[in-house]
Design a protein around this motif. Structure first.
Motif, PDB file in Angstrom:
ATOM      1  N   ILE A  20      46.309  30.951  17.725  1.00  0.00           N
ATOM      2  CA  ILE A  20      46.697  29.659  17.133  1.00  0.00           C
ATOM      3  C   ILE A  20      47.104  29.868  15.674  1.00  0.00           C
ATOM      4  N   PRO A  21      48.335  29.496  15.317  1.00  0.00           N
ATOM      5  CA  PRO A  21      48.686  29.574  13.899  1.00  0.00           C
ATOM      6  C   PRO A  21      47.898  28.529  13.124  1.00  0.00           C
ATOM      7  N   ALA A  22      47.396  28.912  11.960  1.00  0.00           N
ATOM      8  CA  ALA A  22      46.718  27.946  11.081  1.00  0.00           C
ATOM      9  C   ALA A  22      47.647  27.752   9.897  1.00  0.00           C
ATOM     10  N   PHE A  23      48.181  26.561   9.789  1.00  0.00           N
ATOM     11  CA  PHE A  23      49.180  26.301   8.756  1.00  0.00           C
ATOM     12  C   PHE A  23      48.539  25.655   7.527  1.00  0.00           C
ATOM     13  N   ASN A  24      48.869  26.158   6.363  1.00  0.00           N
ATOM     14  CA  ASN A  24      48.393  25.539   5.117  1.00  0.00           C
ATOM     15  C   ASN A  24      49.211  24.293   4.833  1.00  0.00           C
ATOM     16  N   VAL A  25      48.504  23.219   4.481  1.00  0.00           N
ATOM     17  CA  VAL A  25      49.197  21.967   4.157  1.00  0.00           C
ATOM     18  C   VAL A  25      48.732  21.427   2.805  1.00  0.00           C
ATOM     19  N   ASN A  26      49.656  20.802   2.123  1.00  0.00           N
ATOM     20  CA  ASN A  26      49.394  20.270   0.782  1.00  0.00           C
ATOM     21  C   ASN A  26      49.890  18.843   0.614  1.00  0.00           C
ATOM     22  N   ASN A  27      50.772  18.405   1.514  1.00  0.00           N
ATOM     23  CA  ASN A  27      51.376  17.086   1.303  1.00  0.00           C
ATOM     24  C   ASN A  27      51.773  16.443   2.636  1.00  0.00           C
ATOM     25  N   LEU A  28      52.268  15.242   2.544  1.00  0.00           N
ATOM     26  CA  LEU A  28      52.631  14.461   3.736  1.00  0.00           C
ATOM     27  C   LEU A  28      53.622  15.187   4.633  1.00  0.00           C
ATOM     28  N   GLU A  29      54.698  15.699   4.031  1.00  0.00           N
ATOM     29  CA  GLU A  29      55.778  16.271   4.842  1.00  0.00           C
ATOM     30  C   GLU A  29      55.312  17.505   5.605  1.00  0.00           C
ATOM     31  N   GLN A  30      54.428  18.293   4.995  1.00  0.00           N
ATOM     32  CA  GLN A  30      53.949  19.494   5.692  1.00  0.00           C
ATOM     33  C   GLN A  30      53.047  19.106   6.871  1.00  0.00           C
ATOM     34  N   VAL A  31      52.198  18.112   6.668  1.00  0.00           N
ATOM     35  CA  VAL A  31      51.342  17.652   7.769  1.00  0.00           C
ATOM     36  C   VAL A  31      52.228  17.120   8.899  1.00  0.00           C
TER      37      VAL A  31
END
Ligand code: 13P
Ligand code: G3H
Ligand code: ZN
Ligand code: ZN
Length: 354
Positions: A20-31
């Motif tokens: 499973i890739p674990a993606f780093n998120v910081n803001n609305l668009e990335q989520v």
């Protein structure tokens, strides 16, 4: 579907042989990008927030962005994971905030720079495991320091990582030590050092076995067969994304990331969580540069954030498919964290050391 336990997702991935890739998120668009990609292919989701993300967005925003994702995609099992906690205190703060999974990165001291001793690492990781498992929260630890095997440079690019030069033994996780570490801490997932590093500048050439030690994964997995292995610094740094950035005014130097086929090989040998941040950064930057170059009269942020979000989504979707996540979300019957805590208490989730 509420937030689920990362242990449950990784156990499912192990049982069915995917990662499973674990993606780093910081803001609305990335989520939004991660969730839309997962929805298109039916993938389970790990969203992770670094200390930097929590500082950038603010804790309430991170918490509620992720909760918004749960609300908008009730059919997708979703984990909210804290990336690179530098102390038990940071981890307990994240648990209080509602994270279902935390990383206690005890490979470095609390400054996030100085390589720590093995005993220190065991001590802080065990403390976090004791506190987290009581409430059903998953714990990832790290053994070995991320860094560049070509140069011996420690991985300090992203603000997390040792500073200065490391010797080879600090940069490759030792299978024997991994077994002792898992036995002593009883953590759920272990990040290992095999030559990857954070950021865009990982390798000066396409990596071969001397600078990316996938063979280590196999040796470590043999000793700790049911501890889920985690690969940090696993962006692939696609040449086409660098080309877009440079075509539209960027100045990125030639560089290579972790080839997807190497990750696929690692998935066959126990790697279940693959951390990706840089590829999303590259995709979004390229898309914004291109849009603004081609539309110099535009100034509505939504207009340039849309192609950025779409480019991030394409990266996420590709990784979900490449790592075997397609259609897995629907097969997972989520347990509550209380149920998972009970399973820990009954000893059902204890680690096996060979
Ligand atoms: O490991 C990471 C976050 O913990 C991210 O790695 P990349 O910089 O390769 O995307
Ligand atoms: O751990 C590294 C991730 O890429 C997060 O980076 P960051 O600390 O800049 O948010
Ligand atoms: Zn580390
Ligand atoms: Zn990392």
């Amino acid at each position: 579907m509420a937030l689920v336990s990362m242990r449950q997702l990784l156990d499912h991935a192990a049982e069915h042989g995917y990662g499973i890739p674990a993606f780093n998120v910081n803001n609305l668009e990335q989520v939004q990008a991660v969730m839309a990609a997962a929805d298109e292919v039916g993938a389970p989701v790990i969203l992770q927030a670094s200390a930097g993300a929590r500082k950038y967005a603010g804790e309430s925003f991170i918490k509620h962005l992720i909760q918004a994702a749960v609300e908008a995609y009730p059919h997708i099992p979703l984990v909210m994971h804290q990336d690179h906690g530098t102390s038990p205190k940071v981890c307990s703060g994240a648990i209080d905030l509602g994270f279902g999974s935390v990383m206690m990165d005890g490979s470095l001291m609390e400054d996030g720079k100085t390589p720590s001793s093995f005993d220190y690492n065991v001590d802080v990781t065990r403390k976090v495991v004791e506190m987290a498992h009581k409430v059903g929260v998953t714990v990832e630890g790290e053994l070995g320091c991320l860094g560049n095997l070509e140069t011996g440079d420690a991985g300090e690019e992203d603000g997390i990582g040792a500073a200065g030069k490391l010797d080879h033994s600090q940069m490759l996780t030792d299978p024997e030590e991994a077994a002792t570490f898992v036995k002593a801490t009883q953590l759920d997932a272990l990040a290992i050092a095999i030559g990857t590093s954070h950021g865009a500048y990982k390798f000066s050439r396409k990596p071969t076995g001397d600078i990316l030690a996938i063979s280590r994964v196999k040796e470590i997995h043999k000793r700790i067969p049911n501890t889920h292995l985690v690969m940090h610094g696993s962006s692939s740094v696609p040449a086409e994304l660098l080309a877009i950035i440079n075509q539209y005014g960027g100045q990125m130097k030639e560089t290579y990331g972790v080839p997807v086929e190497e990750i696929q090989e690692a998935i066959k040998h126990g790697v279940r969580k693959i951390n990706i941040d840089t590829d999303i950064r590259l995709a979004m930057t390229g898309a914004v540069r291109k849009f603004l170059f081609e539309n110099p009269d535009k100034f509505d942020a939504r207009e340039w954030l849309k192609p950025a979000r779409e480019a991030a989504k394409q990266v996420c979707k590709a990784r979900y498919l490449e790592f075997g996540c397609e259609g897995q979300a629907a097969k997972i019957k989520p347990l509550t964290l209380v149920q998972v805590a009970e399973a820990y208490a009954r000893g059902e989730l204890a680690q096996v050391v060979q």
